[in-house]
Enzyme design. Structure first.
Site, PDB file in Angstrom:
ATOM      1  N   ARG B  26      15.330 -15.271  92.667  1.00 29.36           N
ATOM      2  CA  ARG B  26      14.524 -15.272  91.444  1.00 29.36           C
ATOM      3  C   ARG B  26      15.372 -15.490  90.184  1.00 29.36           C
ATOM      4  NH1 ARG B  26      11.241  -9.987  91.958  1.00 29.36           N
ATOM      5  NH2 ARG B  26      13.249  -9.443  92.873  1.00 29.36           N
ATOM      6  N   ASN B  44       8.133 -12.366  93.760  1.00 33.68           N
ATOM      7  CA  ASN B  44       8.238 -12.184  95.210  1.00 33.68           C
ATOM      8  C   ASN B  44       6.903 -11.712  95.767  1.00 33.68           C
ATOM      9  OD1 ASN B  44      10.904 -12.741  95.651  1.00 33.68           O
ATOM     10  ND2 ASN B  44      11.568 -10.600  95.591  1.00 33.68           N
TER      11      ASN B  44
END
Ligand code: FE
Ligand code: MG
Ligand code: ZN
Ligand code: ZN
Lengths: 333, 796
Positions: B26, B44
């Site tokens: 990320r 996520n």
């Protein structure tokens, strides 16, 4: 059909064919004998090669086997029947030898052979002589013995050194050319059971006795018996490898043959599951009788893991002693 | 829409699947998006990473490329799907909160060795994590061994009980930080505590059970204080090194379990460790601080260095330099040494301070599984270790060290576990229904498969042991839950006595799962096919110790014509009895008796040393074999190696699986070119190698005065040539030009290289293993491939 060794395959056969066909509450317990109305009833078929071996023959096996199945129900064996299937040409002298040892075994066990039947089949249709015996015993004690009664904390006792019958018969086939000082352990166990029940009482019947379960360790040996107990009672049986009595001659032959004595048949040894606090008393009682002089506590019952038999080895490991599917086969890659 | 200054803006929804959580994915997306001035978000969920990104079409395209091309080192992207959606005209790019759900297709990352950045901090006196034994970041640290559940977030790991301090929390929340969302993040102020416990061997005190048991709890310290043990304020690493320098045995808690360590240059200490581990005869692995130290012990090429320094940090079996400074008792009779570089901060600190090679072997007694729970380790290793270097971060899954053999064509895996499991392998054809493959019995692994992914488990071990059986059943449940896989199809070996077979059969309740039995050597060949992403048909050479054959005999020297779906047995080594079954495996001299009896009958010379060594036992064993009592027939190649090792006087008994065969390989002179001849005969439909020819040649050459090194090599070469000739015959019969080599015997590099060469000389293409071991550790993968292929065709 490859269902002879007394292991998982035999179980499958029994459950798939016989139980399926004959289903009833008494059969479903799959105990050695059926118990009802103050009576115990059992039957057994005997096939052995060779017919004569050190310490016995098919005749005393046939009597002791049925006597022991009755004794394991806590019954007093009384009357036996005997059925013979003889191969044409089977020597009469051999038949006399067999019946003489049956008579002697019956006398020793205190039972009468009261009825019987004989068939002769063509040469090649049978291997010399097969015998079937059935037996009736009376339930003189208020005991209830069952493979499903073992509880955590109980002790597992074996009445003497294991594996002598199976190894003796194997060597008596003469293919191995091994001299060993060994005899079959074939013997009637009813007197030994009396001694034990007198000392400790049995089951959850009237007297609240300490003996939960008795089994004679025949085909498949002690390993198979304790697996049946573990499964029926949903408990773990934990055996101590060093505590299992095995005569040196049996140990030597097992080592040579690569066989685990725990799986070898006995014909005069029983496994008793006894409440933990009565274990020493039970052991002393068994040892007071000649057939139990080498009795030993070989393990105990745990609650976990249910249905499994574990063996604590000399090195401190924990091996699984499983019910064999067929003949033992190597598993190592 | 748009700003009117450039091309119109577009917005896309992107989903990324693969190993993309816990690996810094990320932050990578975040910084990439900011660089390209995109707006949107990244988050996520239980399927991986979801992204919405908006910007100019060229920038969005760059973004999509950068997702893959600039992905962090530990990410493994399996699929990226992009959908165009309406523009929103939002500003800025943010990281969205994790989302739960019930599709669990996130992949769980294996454990990763300490990265260079963390290593620099570890040894930088100015860093706040200087000498912090638990330093890690998104690029490194514990993963699989600490994960209790998914999604992979701190509370679902064994770090859940450790509350982050303010500074750690700032790093955790900062997208530009290397530790952004690094779940095991910690520092000396808030992390687990390392300590050295006395093993209690020096006095009569009972082993220190108390603290160990309390460590099991999972670390939540309600009072927030550090429960430092005795020796508070002392330096546990320094004290541990002193134990090693004094010749003591040190138990060290690693990522996947406890190790036992001694100074590898200390002959006496190494012997003490062997005797305390109970007749342990296996070679020990050695940890060295760095590559320079590794080069001093072994011959390293570029490939070996790459393997040693990789993020998986396996043990690599390497050729030992003559005169390498290690104790003889480390790996007696082996020309190789298993080397490993440190893989956790604890190991780095220990290795740096000891500055010597150090034995690092699994923390167990011979044949037991490695200890990984603190209380259990302290109890079981109390009689073995003089001290315990341990800590209060629990291990959730036991994972042994992985082992690779540096071989000619690349690395050959011997054990695939820590650092590799549970990273998925590609499965083709993909599994129509989810598959559980139960594996074999020894060196057991299991495998879960869904669609194109096969998740081969960590090394479980030998199932005859109860502890191992339990980690097998619990391991299946754990991985099933993590991956959200509910198998509809269960594959198992045909051996009726394997506990893995019994486990599989026990799962069958009507209508719940379908079972498919896979013959052992077919599974080996299928594992080699799948390992090479092929589906056959091929000529398969499966040489191993033994496996259950479809005819009820024991196979192990097999030539199969196989594809993923099925096989025909086309050839084999001539079968002989195994006198006494399992006893013949533990006592290789029995296999010598069986093979010599097959070769010579009653004409075997009485004065043959192997026969003379066993006196009357020899004749008894021959009688057992002849009578067939508990003596199943076997065509096993492994047992033939055992027999030859015993004939040459190398090993009469085996303390562990394969020991005699390894002794034979290690004895052989690799420069010897001679080869014994074995005839090849047609026995019914089976092309059969007359193993007796090789056995007679071994005996006669030895009697003519040839040294064991030469005889062993000529045997290896002779078997390779015979096997290659059988393959050429089968090529002529079938038209197949590819040969797959699998089975535990192909851990033998001399045979593997010899056969590969012989096959190539005959114009055959050769497949060998890359990702899973040729031994039974690879069987579950092969079973899964077979099950998936059969299911695709609707076959049972
Ligand atoms: Fe195998
Ligand atoms: Mg009976
Ligand atoms: Zn790092
Ligand atoms: Zn902190």
């Amino acid at each position: 059909l490859a269902h002879g060794a007394g292991g998982r395959a035999t179980h499958t056969l029994i459950e798939a064919v016989f139980l399926e066909s004959f289903r009833n509450p008494m059969l479903e317990t799959l105990e050695d004998g059926a118990v009802a109305d103050g009576l115990a009833f059992t039957t057994d078929a005997f096939v052995v090669t060779p017919l004569f071996f050190p310490g016995g023959d098919i005749g005393d096996l046939a009597v002791n086997g049925t006597v022991n199945d009755l004794a394991m129900c806590g019954a007093r064996p009384r009357y036996l029947s005997a059925g013979f299937i003889l191969e044409e040409g089977f020597p009469v002298a051999d038949l006399r030898r067999v019946t003489a040892s049956m008579a002697e075994a019956a006398r020793r066990a205190g039972v009468w052979i009261v009825t019987g039947d004989t068939k002769v089949v063509e040469r090649g249709k049978a291997d010399g002589c097969y015998i079937t015996t059935s037996g009736v015993g009376t339930l003189d004690r208020p005991v209830r013995l069952s493979a499903a009664s073992a509880r955590p904390g109980d002790a597992v006792i074996v009445s003497g050194p294991i594996g002598e019958h199976g190894i003796t018969v194997m060597l008596a086939r003469g293919e191995l050319d091994i001299e060993a000082d060994l005899c079959s352990d074939t013997a009637p166990l009813n007197a030994l059971v009396d001694v034990l029940l007198d000392a400790c009482g049995g089951g959850e019947g009237g007297d609240g006795g300490a003996v939960r379960c008795l089994r004679d360790a025949t085909r498949g040996g002690v390993a198979t018996i304790v697996n049946e107990i573990a499964e029926a009672s949903r408990v773990a049986v934990v055996l101590d490898e060093d505590a299992v009595p095995v005569r040196p001659a049996v140990r030597g032959a097992c080592e040579l043959l690569g066989i685990d004595p725990l799986y070898v048949a006995c014909e005069g040894r029983m496994v008793a599951v006894v409440a933990g606090d009565s274990a020493e008393a039970a052991l002393a009682a068994l040892r007071s009788h000649p057939l139990g002089s080498d009795a030993a506590i070989i393990g105990r019952i745990n609650d976990d893991p249910p249905g499994l038999v574990l063996l604590r080895t000399s090195f401190g490991g924990t091996r699984i002693v499983d019910l064999l599917v067929g003949d033992p086969l190597p598993r190592i890659c | 829409m748009g700003t009117g200054r450039g091309p119109a803006r577009i917005r896309v929804r992107i989903r990324v699947e693969g190993i993309v959580q816990g690996v810094g994915f990320r932050p990578h997306v975040h910084s990439l998006a900011r660089r390209l001035r995109l707006s949107g978000w990244v988050g996520n969920d239980d399927r991986g990473v979801f992204i919405e990104a908006e910007g100019e079409p060229g920038d969005v395209a760059c973004f999509r490329e950068g997702l893959r091309d600039q992905a962090p080192p530990l990410a493994a992207i399996h699929r990226v799907t992009t959908t165009a959606i309406p523009v929103r005209g939002d500003r800025g790019f943010r990281i969205a909160a994790s989302q739960g759900g019930n599709h669990r297709v996130t992949l769980v990352s294996p454990d990763v060795a300490t990265c260079d950045d963390c290593l620099a901090e570890l040894f930088d006196p100015a860093d706040r994590r200087h000498r912090h034994p638990f330093v890690n970041c998104t690029n490194c640290g514990p993963r699989f061994t600490i994960i209790r559940d998914v999604p992979y977030d701190r509370p679902a790991t064994t770090m859940g009980g450790f509350a982050m301090c303010g500074e750690c929390e700032r790093e955790y929340l900062d997208p530009s930080d290397r530790r952004f969302h690094a779940q095991p993040i910690c520092c000396p102020a808030c992390g687990p505590v390392l300590r050295l416990l006395d093993g209690g061997l020096h006095d009569d005190d009972p082993p220190p059970r108390g603290p160990g048991d309390s460590l099991d709890g999972g670390g939540p310290r309600s009072d927030g204080a550090h429960a430092r043990g005795p020796g508070d304020g002392a330096d546990p690493i320094g004290a541990a090194v002193e134990v090693l320098r004094a010749g003591g045995v040190l138990a060290v808690k690693g990522l996947g379990g406890y190790h036992l360590a001694v100074d590898a240059t200390d002959e006496e200490a190494t012997r003490v460790l062997r005797s305390r581990k109970h007749r342990e005869e296996r070679p020990f692995a050695v940890m060295v601080p760095d590559l320079r130290a590794a080069r001093a012990l072994c011959e390293l090429d570029a490939e070996a260095e790459r393997l040693l320094t990789g993020p998986q940090r396996p043990i690599v079996l390497l050729p030992r330099r003559p005169g390498a400074e290690v104790a003889g008792a480390v790996a007696p009779g082996d020309r190789r040494l298993g080397l490993m570089l440190p893989y956790t901060p604890v190991h780095h600190l220990l290795a740096a301070e000891l500055a010597r090679p150090c034995v690092l072997t699994s923390g167990n007694l011979s044949d037991e599984p490695i200890a990984y729970r603190d209380g259990d380790a302290l109890a079981r290793l109390a009689g073995v270790a003089d001290a315990f270097l341990t800590h209060d971060r629990p291990i959730h899954v036991r994972a042994d060290d992985s082992v690779l053999l540096a071989a000619r064509g690349g690395a050959l895996p011997l054990r695939r576990s820590r650092g590799y499991a549970p990273e998925p392998l590609r499965l083709s054809p993909p599994a129509r229904r989810a598959v559980l493959a139960c594996g074999a019995e020894l060196k057991s692994t299991f495998c879960l498969a869904r669609q194109g992914h096969a998740f081969v488990s960590h090394h479980i071990g030998d199932l005859e042991n109860y502890e191992t059986l339990r980690s097998f059943t619990e391991g299946i449940e754990h991985l099933r839950r993590l991956l959200g896989i509910t198998p509809g199809l269960v594959a198992h070996d045909l051996h009726p006595e394997y506990l893995s077979t019994k486990y599989a059969l026990g799962l069958e309740t009507p209508g719940s799962v379908d079972l498919t039995g896979v013959q052992h050597h077919h599974a080996h060949i299928a594992s080699c096919l799948a390992d090479n992403r092929e589906s056959g048909p091929v000529i398969g050479v499966a040489f191993d110790g033994l496996g259950y054959g479809t005819d009820g005999t024991i196979w192990g020297g097999e030539f199969l014509v196989a594809d993923l779906v099925g096989f025909t047995r086309a050839g084999r080594l001539a079968p002989v009895p195994m006198p006494g079954g399992t006893a013949a495996i533990r006592q290789p001299w029995r296999m010598a008796a069986a093979h010599l009896h097959a070769a010579y009958g009653d004409g075997l010379p009485e004065d043959l040393p192997v026969r003379a060594r066993h006196g009357h036992r020899w004749d008894e064993v021959v009688a057992v074999a002849r009578a067939g009592t508990n003596s199943p027939l076997t065509s096993s190649a492994g047992r033939l190696f055992d027999a030859v090792a015993a004939i040459l006087g190398l090993r009469d008994t085996a303390g562990y699986e394969g020991q005699a065969a390894i002794a034979l390989e290690q004895c052989a002179d690799p420069t010897e070119q001679g080869a014994y001849q074995a005839r090849i005969a047609d026995e019914g439909p089976l092309v059969t190698i007359r193993a007796a020819d090789l056995v007679r040649a071994v005996v006669e050459d030895t009697r003519a005065g040839a040294v064991p090194a030469r005889v062993a090599a000529r045997f290896h070469n002779g078997l390779a040539v015979a096997a290659a000739r059988v393959c050429a015959r089968l090529r002529d019969d079938t038209g197949l030009g590819t040969v797959a080599l699998s089975g535990g015997v192909f851990q033998n590099r001399l045979l593997l290289d010899g056969l590969t060469t012989a096959l190539r000389l005959r114009g055959l293409r050769v497949l060998t293993h890359r990702a899973v071991p040729p031994n039974d550790g690879g069987v579950s993968f092969g079973q899964a491939a077979v099950a998936a292929a059969r299911d695709t065709l609707g076959l049972p």
